[in-house]
Design an enzyme around this catalytic site. Sequence first.
Site, PDB file in Angstrom:
ATOM      1  N   ARG A 123      -1.409  -9.421  13.433  1.00 50.29           N
ATOM      2  CA  ARG A 123      -1.876  -8.266  11.806  1.00 50.29           C
ATOM      3  C   ARG A 123      -2.749  -9.189  10.846  1.00 50.29           C
ATOM      4  NH1 ARG A 123       3.105  -5.381  10.930  1.00 50.29           N
ATOM      5  NH2 ARG A 123       2.002  -4.228   9.696  1.00 50.29           N
ATOM      6  N   ARG A 133      11.630  -4.873   5.524  1.00 49.27           N
ATOM      7  CA  ARG A 133      11.158  -4.229   6.042  1.00 49.27           C
ATOM      8  C   ARG A 133      11.641  -3.090   6.633  1.00 49.27           C
ATOM      9  NH1 ARG A 133       4.642  -2.264   5.600  1.00 49.27           N
ATOM     10  NH2 ARG A 133       4.757  -3.142   7.934  1.00 49.27           N
ATOM     11  N   ARG A 182     -10.470   0.805   7.574  1.00 43.75           N
ATOM     12  CA  ARG A 182      -9.646  -1.246   7.004  1.00 43.75           C
ATOM     13  C   ARG A 182     -11.088  -1.575   7.850  1.00 43.75           C
ATOM     14  NH1 ARG A 182      -3.791  -2.537   8.579  1.00 43.75           N
ATOM     15  NH2 ARG A 182      -3.889  -0.132   7.353  1.00 43.75           N
ATOM     16  N   LYS A 186       0.927  -1.167   0.264  1.00 41.08           N
ATOM     17  CA  LYS A 186      -0.192   0.072   0.042  1.00 41.08           C
ATOM     18  C   LYS A 186       1.111   1.070   0.028  1.00 41.08           C
ATOM     19  CE  LYS A 186      -1.811  -0.784   3.654  1.00 41.08           C
ATOM     20  NZ  LYS A 186      -1.342  -2.238   4.110  1.00 41.08           N
ATOM     21  N   ARG A 202       9.878  -2.235  12.238  1.00 39.11           N
ATOM     22  CA  ARG A 202       9.066  -1.695  12.870  1.00 39.11           C
ATOM     23  C   ARG A 202       9.096  -2.492  14.714  1.00 39.11           C
ATOM     24  NH1 ARG A 202       4.555   0.295   9.155  1.00 39.11           N
ATOM     25  NH2 ARG A 202       3.679  -1.082  10.446  1.00 39.11           N
TER      26      ARG A 202
HETATM   27  N1  LIG Z   1       9.938  -8.072  -2.325  1.00 38.11           N
HETATM   28  C1  LIG Z   1       9.558  -7.158  -2.617  1.00 38.11           C
HETATM   29  N2  LIG Z   1       9.565  -6.645  -1.561  1.00 38.11           N
HETATM   30  C2  LIG Z   1       8.194  -4.995  -1.939  1.00 38.11           C
HETATM   31  C3  LIG Z   1       7.678  -4.745  -2.689  1.00 38.11           C
HETATM   32  N3  LIG Z   1       6.755  -4.189  -2.879  1.00 38.11           N
HETATM   33  C4  LIG Z   1       6.870  -3.735  -1.968  1.00 38.11           C
HETATM   34  N4  LIG Z   1       7.454  -3.833  -1.702  1.00 38.11           N
HETATM   35  C5  LIG Z   1       8.579  -3.727   0.202  1.00 38.11           C
HETATM   36  O1  LIG Z   1       7.510  -4.910   1.136  1.00 38.11           O
HETATM   37  C6  LIG Z   1       7.675  -3.898   2.363  1.00 38.11           C
HETATM   38  C7  LIG Z   1       5.576  -3.323   2.344  1.00 38.11           C
HETATM   39  O2  LIG Z   1       5.229  -2.650   1.173  1.00 38.11           O
HETATM   40  P1  LIG Z   1       4.729  -1.677   1.697  1.00 38.11           P
HETATM   41  O3  LIG Z   1       4.353  -0.461   0.915  1.00 38.11           O
HETATM   42  O4  LIG Z   1       5.224  -0.829   3.427  1.00 38.11           O
HETATM   43  O5  LIG Z   1       3.000  -2.068   1.988  1.00 38.11           O
HETATM   44  P2  LIG Z   1       2.210  -1.807   3.543  1.00 38.11           P
HETATM   45  O6  LIG Z   1       2.293  -2.127   4.578  1.00 38.11           O
HETATM   46  O7  LIG Z   1       0.924  -2.621   2.614  1.00 38.11           O
HETATM   47  O8  LIG Z   1       2.256  -0.058   3.289  1.00 38.11           O
HETATM   48  C8  LIG Z   1       8.201  -2.955   2.703  1.00 38.11           C
HETATM   49  O9  LIG Z   1       9.985  -2.540   2.768  1.00 38.11           O
HETATM   50  C9  LIG Z   1       8.858  -2.982   0.714  1.00 38.11           C
HETATM   51  O10 LIG Z   1       9.686  -1.933   0.521  1.00 38.11           O
HETATM   52  C10 LIG Z   1       7.860  -5.776  -4.343  1.00 38.11           C
HETATM   53  O11 LIG Z   1       6.879  -6.143  -5.037  1.00 38.11           O
HETATM   54  N5  LIG Z   1       8.568  -7.027  -4.042  1.00 38.11           N
HETATM   55  N1  LIG Z   2      -7.382   1.913   9.473  1.00 37.08           N
HETATM   56  C1  LIG Z   2      -6.906   1.537  10.747  1.00 37.08           C
HETATM   57  N2  LIG Z   2      -8.031   1.087  11.691  1.00 37.08           N
HETATM   58  C2  LIG Z   2      -6.998   0.785  12.865  1.00 37.08           C
HETATM   59  N3  LIG Z   2      -6.171   0.449  13.241  1.00 37.08           N
HETATM   60  C3  LIG Z   2      -5.152   1.069  11.732  1.00 37.08           C
HETATM   61  C4  LIG Z   2      -5.770   1.730  10.588  1.00 37.08           C
HETATM   62  N4  LIG Z   2      -4.406   2.194  10.239  1.00 37.08           N
HETATM   63  C5  LIG Z   2      -3.654   1.551  10.709  1.00 37.08           C
HETATM   64  N5  LIG Z   2      -3.723   1.033  12.093  1.00 37.08           N
HETATM   65  C6  LIG Z   2      -2.600   0.991  13.352  1.00 37.08           C
HETATM   66  O1  LIG Z   2      -1.354   1.186  12.444  1.00 37.08           O
HETATM   67  C7  LIG Z   2      -0.312   0.250  12.190  1.00 37.08           C
HETATM   68  C8  LIG Z   2      -0.155   0.198  11.236  1.00 37.08           C
HETATM   69  O2  LIG Z   2      -1.113   0.084   9.753  1.00 37.08           O
HETATM   70  P1  LIG Z   2       0.113   0.512   8.958  1.00 37.08           P
HETATM   71  O3  LIG Z   2       1.073   1.477   9.502  1.00 37.08           O
HETATM   72  O4  LIG Z   2      -0.965   0.966   7.335  1.00 37.08           O
HETATM   73  O5  LIG Z   2       0.535  -0.753   8.510  1.00 37.08           O
HETATM   74  P2  LIG Z   2       0.585  -1.816   7.328  1.00 37.08           P
HETATM   75  O6  LIG Z   2      -0.121  -1.434   5.489  1.00 37.08           O
HETATM   76  O7  LIG Z   2       1.553  -2.106   7.806  1.00 37.08           O
HETATM   77  O8  LIG Z   2      -0.694  -2.568   7.974  1.00 37.08           O
HETATM   78  C9  LIG Z   2      -1.770  -1.335  12.034  1.00 37.08           C
HETATM   79  O9  LIG Z   2      -1.328  -2.365  11.966  1.00 37.08           O
HETATM   80  C10 LIG Z   2      -2.835  -0.697  13.241  1.00 37.08           C
HETATM   81  O10 LIG Z   2      -2.083  -1.349  14.430  1.00 37.08           O
END
Ligand SMILES: Nc1nc2c(ncn2[C@@H]2O[C@H](COP(=O)(O)OP(=O)(O)O)[C@@H](O)[C@H]2O)c(=O)[nH]1
Ligand SMILES: Nc1ncnc2c1ncn2[C@@H]1O[C@H](COP(=O)(O)OP(=O)(O)O)[C@@H](O)[C@H]1O
Length: 221
Positions: free
Chosen positions: A170, A126, A92, A18, A159
């Site tokens: 999660r 990450r 969410r 995301k 983190r």
């Molecule tokens: N190997 C790999 N890592 C990725 C890819 N896209 C994102 N990531 C990494 O995976 C982790 C999660 O991505 P992030 O954008 O933080 O996901 P979020 O938790 O949904 O916001 C981060 O360390 C990114 O740099 C991909 O296509 N391949």
């Molecule tokens: N919309 C939401 N509702 C409830 N908790 C949230 C929401 N967005 C984020 N959080 C809290 O913040 C944490 C980190 O969220 P985020 O940075 O989006 O991480 P990730 O995409 O890896 O889940 C989540 O695990 C949750 O504890």
Amino acid sequence: MASKLLRAVVLGPPGSGKGTVCERIARSFGLQHLSSGQFLRESLGGGGEAGALAQQYLERGLLVPDHVITRLMMAELEKRREQHWLLDGFPRTLGQAKALDGICQLDLVISLNIPFETLKDRLSARWVHPASGRVYNMDFNPPHTQGVDDLTGEPLVQREDDRPEAVAARLRKYKDAAKPVMELYKGILHSFSGTETNKIWPYVYTLLSSRIPPVLPEEEH
Ligand SMILES: Nc1nc2c(ncn2[C@@H]2O[C@H](COP(=O)(O)OP(=O)(O)O)[C@@H](O)[C@H]2O)c(=O)[nH]1
Ligand SMILES: Nc1ncnc2c1ncn2[C@@H]1O[C@H](COP(=O)(O)OP(=O)(O)O)[C@@H](O)[C@H]1O
């Protein structure tokens, strides 16, 4: 006539990309990426009861209560009424979605469907720059200099909630909470599946380009 302001949401389980996809959209379309997780982490620093409460949920990988995150997000969105909204990780839950529908009509919801094992691998690699929220990955987008942020040179950290036990919590919780949200938005939902952001990105770029003019070509994300 002023062009319509974008009202978009990007959803997906932890590690689905995301933040990565939202940053690319923000750069390619000249708008701001609004991450509920980042707002929460920034709110923790302010001390106070709400911050301490949220901290407990975040560390355990639990969703913060709807009323806490909704109040925080509504305040942030109120400041940006005249701007495009690209929401990352909010809403969410169904309760949050209904609160958001009370203040705007969404144009599109993007859902990232990434296999469980891929999510776990990604989160274990990450690294983040806490102050900016910039995200790195030892496999996918490592920093120019190991362990430090490209722009500030400040240290990168992993983190607390990316520890395996918090990640498991999660991931377990994500599906149940997200299902009714996807159902609510099924008319404007665009789902993308796969294991590589770079393969999904061209489709996301094309979808957004049908709504607002890009400021950068697709490959210059
Ligand atoms: N190997 C790999 N890592 C990725 C890819 N896209 C994102 N990531 C990494 O995976 C982790 C999660 O991505 P992030 O954008 O933080 O996901 P979020 O938790 O949904 O916001 C981060 O360390 C990114 O740099 C991909 O296509 N391949
Ligand atoms: N919309 C939401 N509702 C409830 N908790 C949230 C929401 N967005 C984020 N959080 C809290 O913040 C944490 C980190 O969220 P985020 O940075 O989006 O991480 P990730 O995409 O890896 O889940 C989540 O695990 C949750 O504890």
